[in-house]
Motif scaffolding. Structure first.
Motif, PDB file in Angstrom:
ATOM      1  N   GLU A  25     143.861  98.047 -55.365  1.00  0.00           N
ATOM      2  CA  GLU A  25     142.470  98.826 -54.753  1.00  0.00           C
ATOM      3  C   GLU A  25     142.739 100.251 -54.908  1.00  0.00           C
ATOM      4  O   GLU A  25     141.757 100.952 -55.561  1.00  0.00           O
ATOM      5  N   LEU A  26     144.041 100.701 -54.681  1.00  0.00           N
ATOM      6  CA  LEU A  26     144.234 102.224 -54.828  1.00  0.00           C
ATOM      7  C   LEU A  26     144.298 102.779 -56.299  1.00  0.00           C
ATOM      8  O   LEU A  26     143.521 103.667 -56.529  1.00  0.00           O
ATOM      9  N   LEU A  27     144.901 101.859 -57.119  1.00  0.00           N
ATOM     10  CA  LEU A  27     145.065 102.294 -58.556  1.00  0.00           C
ATOM     11  C   LEU A  27     143.714 102.066 -59.225  1.00  0.00           C
ATOM     12  O   LEU A  27     143.284 102.916 -59.807  1.00  0.00           O
ATOM     13  N   ASP A  28     142.751 100.869 -59.194  1.00  0.00           N
ATOM     14  CA  ASP A  28     141.838 100.594 -59.771  1.00  0.00           C
ATOM     15  C   ASP A  28     140.622 101.722 -59.188  1.00  0.00           C
ATOM     16  O   ASP A  28     139.831 101.888 -60.194  1.00  0.00           O
ATOM     17  N   GLY A  29     140.816 101.771 -57.807  1.00  0.00           N
ATOM     18  CA  GLY A  29     139.700 102.647 -57.190  1.00  0.00           C
ATOM     19  C   GLY A  29     139.761 104.057 -57.953  1.00  0.00           C
ATOM     20  O   GLY A  29     138.725 104.717 -58.218  1.00  0.00           O
TER      21      GLY A  29
END
Length: 171
Positions: A25-29
C-alpha cells in the motif's frame, strides 16, 4: 495503518501478511500519487504489468495475460475490467476462437506510453535507491519467498506446524 510519514508504530511481527499488504500500500500509493501529479489520475500501478505485456506481445486472452503478468486469472480479469473503464484497453473477439476475448491497448493507452515509461524508469531508480537501504534487495527477497512457497506451499507448512502442536488440520 498509517502512511509514509507515520508508519505502523507497533506492527505485530507474526502478522507478515498484514505487513506485506502495508508495504505494498505504501509503495503503490506513492506511485499512484506520482501518476496523479503527472495528470494520469485514472492510471493505477497495477496496470503497468498489463501495459508491458500488451506492448511486448500484442492482444492477449485473459488467461495469457494472467500468465504473462504472473497473477491469477481473476486478478487479470479484474485489472482488465478496470483498465477498460479507464479507456485503456479493449475487449474484442479472438479471430481464431470466438469463445475467447482478446485484451488490447487502446489508442489512448498507446498515447500515454511515453509518460508511463518515464515513470517506470523513475520508479526503478527509486527502488534501486531503496534497495541500498535494505539488507537485501526487496525484489530478490520476494522472489526467494515465491520460490520457497512454490517448492512447499505455505498451507502445507501451516498444516505441519499445526499437527506438530497436536492439532488436527489435514494437509
Amino acid at each position: 495503518m498509517g502512511n509514509a510519514n507515520n508508519p505502523m508504530k507497533h506492527p505485530d511481527p507474526a502478522a507478515v501478511g498484514s505487513l506485506l499488504r502495508h508495504v505494498l500500500e505504501l509503495l503503490d500509493g506513492d506511485v499512484a500519487k506520482v501518476y496523479e501529479e503527472q495528470g494520469l489520475a485514472e492510471y493505477r500501478p497495477r496496470f503497468s504489468p498489463v501495459v508491458r505485456a500488451l506492448l511486448a506481445e500484442g492482444p492477449l486472452s485473459v488467461r495469457d495475460l494472467a500468465a504473462a503478468t504472473g497473477v491469477t486469472h481473476s486478478a487479470a480479469s479484474q485489472t482488465a475490467a478496470q483498465m477498460a473503464r479507464a479507456g485503456l484497453v479493449t475487449h474484442s473477439p479472438d479471430p481464431l476462437d470466438a469463445r475467447r476475448r482478446l485484451i488490447g491497448l487502446t489508442p489512448k493507452a498507446r498515447a500515454l506510453v511515453p509518460r508511463i515509461e518515464a515513470e517506470w524508469e523513475a520508479t526503478a531508480a527509486a527502488m534501486a535507491e531503496l534497495d541500498e537501504e535494505l539488507s537485501m534487495p526487496l525484489g530478490r527477497l520476494l522472489r526467494e519467498v515465491a520460490q520457497a512457497v512454490g517448492r512447499r506451499p505455505f498451507r502445507e507448512r501451516v498444516a505441519a506446524a499445526y499437527r506438530a502442536r497436536g492439532g488436527g488440520l489435514e494437509s
